[in-house]
Design an enzyme around this catalytic site. Structure first.
Site, PDB file in Angstrom:
ATOM      1  CG  ASP A   8      -2.216  -1.291   1.378  1.00 18.18           C
ATOM      2  OD1 ASP A   8      -2.204  -1.696   0.272  1.00 18.18           O
ATOM      3  OD2 ASP A   8      -2.453  -0.887   2.041  1.00 18.18           O
ATOM      4  CG  ASP A 129     -12.115  -1.861  -0.748  1.00 17.69           C
ATOM      5  OD1 ASP A 129     -12.094  -2.545  -1.002  1.00 17.69           O
ATOM      6  OD2 ASP A 129     -12.413  -0.206  -1.324  1.00 17.69           O
TER       7      ASP A 129
END
Length: 244
Positions: A8, A129
């Site tokens: 990330d 998500d």
């Protein structure tokens, strides 16, 4: 079953967030390319990368770091974060990304996903998500009123390569994958599903290899790898033994 190590990106650095909160970021490596090479050297087959700043900005923000990673690894890379139009999809695929992940735009602009998946068969995934079952967008800053299954079904015949399903409540907290919800989603659609959020230990890998999870394409591992709670060699050996 593919185990995807996650990188990330925030401010050009390799970080992990807790529950998607940018204020709760831990920096694990100042050099994402070195981290990508480390994962390659450990024997991983496929890298998962997210441009966190891009997810909030709605456009790529860590392109330099992503391009540096592509120079040092030969394994396929899937990338999400800030991919909101066809030009960005095409630009990343041209630069060497194997598969782009469309998240917010999959909720706001489903036609983009359909057009991209048709133009680039097998190279477009959708990132869903969920917070309490509802899909979050804009880097998880906003929660929509639609469920992951509602959105996944929109793309059943679109040629989408995979759905990456993240349980935000577990992400970065090492509580274990929400396999129950992921398997329910996987069983309800024909698109392959990847489990994300909360992978904590070798037990999660073992659970992914049970018959009930056979429809799932794989799982994403982040903090557990960085913290040393998951031994890459042990995990990959288990997966290879299961494939044999």
């Amino acid at each position: 079953m593919i185990l995807f190590p996650a990188i990330d990106l925030k401010n050009g650095q390799c970080v992990r967030l807790e529950q998607g909160d940018m204020a709760r970021a831990t920096v694990f490596n100042l050099d994402p390319a070195a981290q990508a090479k480390s994962f390659a050297d450990q024997g991983f087959d496929y890298l998962h990368v997210v441009d966190l700043d891009g997810a909030f900005a709605g456009k790529p923000m860590n392109a330099h770091a992503v391009e540096a990673m592509l120079k040092v690894v030969k394994m396929p890379v899937q990338l999400g974060g800030g991919i909101r139009d066809l030009a960005t999809v095409e630009a990343w695929l041209t630069k060497g990304i194997t598969r782009v992940i469309i998240g917010t735009a999959a909720v706001r602009d489903p036609e983009l996903v359909k057009t991209a998946a048709k133009a680039f068969p097998g190279r477009v995934a959708v990132g869903l998500d969920a917070r309490d079952g509802k899909v979050a967008v804009e880097g998880w800053a906003e929660t929509s009123e639609v469920t992951a299954l509602d959105i996944a079904r929109r793309f059943e015949d679109a040629g989408v390569a995979a759905i990456i399903f993240t349980d935000i409540a577990r992400d970065g907290l090492l509580k274990g994958l929400n396999l129950k919800a992921t398997i329910v989603l996987g069983d309800a659609i024909s698109i392959p599903v990847i489990a994300s959020g909360g992978l904590a230990s070798i037990e999660d890998v073992k659970a992914m290899l049970t018959p009930r999870a056979k429809k799932l394409e794989g799982a994403i591992a982040g903090r557990a790898l960085y913290d040393g709670r998951l031994d890459p060699a042990e995990a990959l050996a288990l997966i290879r033994a299961a494939r044999a």
